[in-house]
Design an enzyme around this catalytic site. Sequence first.
Site, PDB file in Angstrom:
ATOM      1  N   TYR B 101      32.868  28.284  44.822  1.00  0.00           N
ATOM      2  CA  TYR B 101      33.551  27.336  43.941  1.00  0.00           C
ATOM      3  C   TYR B 101      32.590  26.226  43.537  1.00  0.00           C
ATOM      4  CZ  TYR B 101      38.211  29.126  45.196  1.00  0.00           C
ATOM      5  OH  TYR B 101      39.327  29.901  45.368  1.00  0.00           O
ATOM      6  N   TYR B 140      35.044  35.393  49.580  1.00  0.00           N
ATOM      7  CA  TYR B 140      34.191  34.394  50.254  1.00  0.00           C
ATOM      8  C   TYR B 140      34.668  34.172  51.683  1.00  0.00           C
ATOM      9  CZ  TYR B 140      37.954  31.207  48.778  1.00  0.00           C
ATOM     10  OH  TYR B 140      39.174  30.619  48.557  1.00  0.00           O
ATOM     11  N   ARG B 150      38.326  35.552  52.409  1.00  0.00           N
ATOM     12  CA  ARG B 150      39.442  35.584  51.455  1.00  0.00           C
ATOM     13  C   ARG B 150      39.237  36.726  50.468  1.00  0.00           C
ATOM     14  NH1 ARG B 150      42.934  32.193  49.654  1.00  0.00           N
ATOM     15  NH2 ARG B 150      44.141  34.082  49.868  1.00  0.00           N
ATOM     16  N   HIS B 153      40.632  36.224  44.425  1.00  0.00           N
ATOM     17  CA  HIS B 153      41.907  35.707  43.909  1.00  0.00           C
ATOM     18  C   HIS B 153      41.656  34.625  42.873  1.00  0.00           C
ATOM     19  CE1 HIS B 153      40.765  32.982  47.189  1.00  0.00           C
ATOM     20  NE2 HIS B 153      41.367  32.039  46.488  1.00  0.00           N
ATOM     21  N   HIS B 155      43.688  31.174  41.465  1.00  0.00           N
ATOM     22  CA  HIS B 155      44.809  30.248  41.688  1.00  0.00           C
ATOM     23  C   HIS B 155      45.518  29.978  40.366  1.00  0.00           C
ATOM     24  CE1 HIS B 155      43.581  28.993  45.806  1.00  0.00           C
ATOM     25  NE2 HIS B 155      42.375  29.303  45.362  1.00  0.00           N
TER      26      HIS B 155
END
Lengths: 190, 239
Positions: B101, B140, B150, B153, B155
């Site tokens: 991110y 990640y 995770r 995905h 959000h």
Amino acid sequence: MTGRGLTPPQTVGPFFHGGMLQRPLNVMVAPETKGDRVRIEGHVYDGDHAPVSDAVVEFWQANAVGRYRHPADQRSMPLDQSFAGFGRTGTDEAGAFWFETIRPGPVPFPGGGTQAPHINVAVFARGLLHHLPTRLYFEDDPAVRDDPVLRTVPEVRRATLLAKRIAGGKPVYRFDIVLQGDGETVFFLI
Amino acid sequence: MARSRDPNFPPYFYEAYRSTVRRSPRQPLIAVPHTLSEITGPGPVVSSADGEDNDLTQNLGAEGEAIGERIIVTGRVLDDDGNPVPNTLVEIWQANAAGRYRHRIDQHHAPLDPNFLGFGHCRTDEQGNYQFTTVKPGAYPWENHANAWRPAHIHFSLFGSSWVSRLVTQMYFPGDPLHELDPIFNAVPTDAARDRLIGKYAHDVTKSGWALGYRFDIILRGPEGTPFEPPVPSRTAKR
């Protein structure tokens, strides 16, 4: 019920700042907004009373005369073109957040009653698989004694929903949100 | 008031997802009737704001394009009666193709992409359709448990038409072996509901020579939403 299932919620996680808070909206008023200015200051705490530094807090409220800017509110009292009623901000390292807004007017309750002035609050955070709705009322407002929603809350827990005036000249109110444990905020199933 | 949480929604306390342990309320939520405060909401005002920003492959303002598998994510936003939710804001954020991110606390040892910001927004059209162009996010690692990763995905955040419609969720990708290992995904208690979080590969959305397509429909509570009776049929309530 229809056959369509609702999409389940998931946590915002810790990386929401770009997606949700690119433009934080914690000054909800403009100079021309009608109504009594209030500043709300609070913290979000977890079950160890540690600050939650990665929460989002949203406000939704009626204007100074109790009208919501929304098509479902068709009452005749005036909208205020300079007040949307929505706020959104994140908590800082100390778990702190603040909003500059106005004291909302009272709004009706189904069946003919009146709800005391309140702000609808939603809390999002890493570790919250679904956001938590709550309400902020003003402790120094006599109308809170007769509020039909507050009356459904066990008396010992009502204080968690009351923003407290901080001593001093300016109307600043303290509203902490405790996710768990001692002083746990009342959250609502809406 | 007799209202229950949707039995397909994740509980607040789900021990395998460690962050819930000290952040989930211990007291029961108190049901409130739907008043003007609940049947209104910020959806209309936030959705009237500003323009589209729905191409995450080039919305950083840099010259180049994001690296990764280019994808189109589209779907319809509907209420629980099947009516489209038109002109409503859809916000997304995600990791880059390497699983990183653009965020100050993300310490994952994976490269930032100088051409990828990782968030955007758009509004649904009159039929409730939305569409984003982006790159497929990478998986990640995270600190929840040993060797925790995770699944890929995106959000999603939506306001819908009322305060009860508010939804923040995550879209996952089909066939990901990390699904069964992920406590956030598995906090959703039923196969049917978990399946609603998985975007479906859609060949009709795929653009030849350009991008793979995924369809992800989102069903929000309507303003009068869930009935005031518990929505659980008696046979499942016995569990």
